[in-house]
Design an enzyme around this catalytic site. Structure first.
Site, short mmCIF file in Angstrom:
data_model
loop_
_atom_site.label_atom_id
_atom_site.label_comp_id
_atom_site.label_asym_id
_atom_site.label_seq_id
_atom_site.Cartn_x
_atom_site.Cartn_y
_atom_site.Cartn_z
CD GLU A 48 3.15 -61.53 31.26
OE1 GLU A 48 2.09 -61.15 30.76
OE2 GLU A 48 3.69 -60.94 32.22
CE1 TYR A 131 0.97 -57.57 28.10
CE2 TYR A 131 0.68 -59.96 28.04
CZ TYR A 131 0.93 -58.80 28.74
OH TYR A 131 1.17 -58.87 30.09
CG ASP A 149 -1.91 -55.06 29.68
OD1 ASP A 149 -1.76 -53.81 29.72
OD2 ASP A 149 -1.87 -55.76 30.69
#
Ligand code: SF4
Length: 370
Positions: A48, A131, A149
């Site tokens: 991520e 996020y 996002d």
């Protein structure tokens, strides 16, 4: 009262239909990516972080190499920061690597080496915004935590006709609220990934593939012919122009390298020692700036060329100046460390792409030749 209950019921049904269709579509169409084959929260977290601002195809080999080098949170926490930055070399946005390293150290110190499992706890770690916390909590731990996002924002703003410019507070709040409602249910991690995957491959910024879209019937922008209008393009500030004078100082086949202060542009990375100057600063004056930064007297040998590099927020001009001094410093006021390195040694250090280009240009221009 009855009307609002009916509205909620209708919304609930629409949300459930969207969830089901997106999950079914995801199960059939998702790309096979290496981090989708692991349940290790650390490996998922790493993916991520790397995927922020970097394309999937670029990330894959970096992710695999990084995990080989630092296979656990503990291994990463124990590693010296310059080594971590060197492993990040080429991915850019080095603050991600610095935060990752600091967060790994905190995970060891505060959570016994185990990544916490809720978005609320993850948010207390360096580098975790909403996020990343939502992504790790939902994908690695199955918490129904939302995420938004760029891809998700685009999909939701089209599906629900969310108005407003990217970055506007009311719009962001609405998108997060929608993502929060939609993620409630089974397989929250897969659902979040289905939204992102749909945005990346079908509901693309340009020419979205509406005719292949599994949720076209629910899409308000499609129904109202507004797909091209939503979301409106972000108005970007033009990149700031920045000029750096770069000291190319050779001594016995080696070049002087410096490690920047931890904060600011390229913080903690190695470079040919550089100092910011005005675009019209003369070479002699620029040499004085470099002398002050290095804490020694320098004389100017001459210009060795210019390297330009476009970053997201900056237009960089690197002016390479051959310099010389009588004493060969090993530490300096403006830098964390100095080293005299061969070009091969220098290229193994954690260095920005811009500075790598400067190093290559300096060597090509004969920096090591007398
Ligand atoms: Fe996106 Fe088109 Fe699907 Fe609407 S119909 S969600 S605009 S791909």
């Amino acid at each position: 009262m009855r009307a609002s209950m009916a509205t909620r019921d209708f919304q609930g049904k629409t949300h459930r239909r969207l969830r089901t269709r997106l999950l079914e579509w995801y199960d059939r169409n998702r790309r096979e990516l290496p981090w989708r084959r692991t349940s290790d929260p650390y490996a998922i977290w790493l993916s991520e972080v790397m995927l922020q601002q970097t394309q999937v195809a670029t990330v894959i080999p970096y992710w695999e190499r990084f995990l080989q080098r630092y296979p656990s949170v503990e291994a990463l926490a124990e590693a010296p920061l310059p080594d971590v930055l060197a492993a990040w070399k080429g991915l850019g946005y080095y603050s991600r690597a610095r935060n990752l390293h600091r967060a790994a150290q905190e995970v060891v110190a505060r959570f016994g080496g185990k990544l916490p499992s809720t978005a609320a706890e993850l948010l207390t770690l360096p580098g975790f915004g909403r996020y990343t916390a939502g992504a790790v909590a939902s994908i690695a731990f199955g918490e129904p935590a939302p995420l938004v996002d760029g891809n998700v924002a685009r999909v939701l703003s089209r599906l629900f006709e969310v108005e407003g410019l990217p970055g506007e507070r009311a719009r962001e709040a609405r998108l997060w609220a929608l993502a929060g409602e939609l993620v409630q249910g089974k397989r929250p991690g897969d659902f979040n990934q289905s939204l992102m995957e749909h945005g990346a491959t079908v509901c693309r910024p340009e020419s979205p593939l509406c005719l292949l879209c599994p949720v076209r019937e629910e899409c308000l922008a499609f129904r109202h012919g507004r797909v091209d209008e939503l979301p409106p393009a972000k108005v970007r500030a033009p990149p700031r122009k920045m000029t750096l004078a770069v000291a190319v100082w050779a001594h016995e086949g080696r070049l002087l390298l410096a490690r920047r202060a931890e904060k600011g542009l390229f913080g903690g990375l190695w470079e040919l020692p550089a100092a910011e100057v005005e675009a019209d600063t003369s070479d002699v004056e620029a040499t004085s700036h470099l002398a002050r930064a290095l804490g020694v007297e320098l004389s100017l040998g001459g210009p060795l060329g210019t390297v330009r590099r476009q970053l997201t927020h900056r237009a960089l001009t690197l002016r390479l100046l051959r310099v010389e001094g009588r004493v060969y410093p090993t530490h300096a006021p403006s830098f964390q460390e100095l080293r005299w390195c061969s070009p091969e040694e220098a290229s193994a250090l954690g260095m920005s792409t811009a500075m790598n280009k400067a190093l290559e240009a300096a060597v090509a221009a004969g920096a090591l030749l007398k």
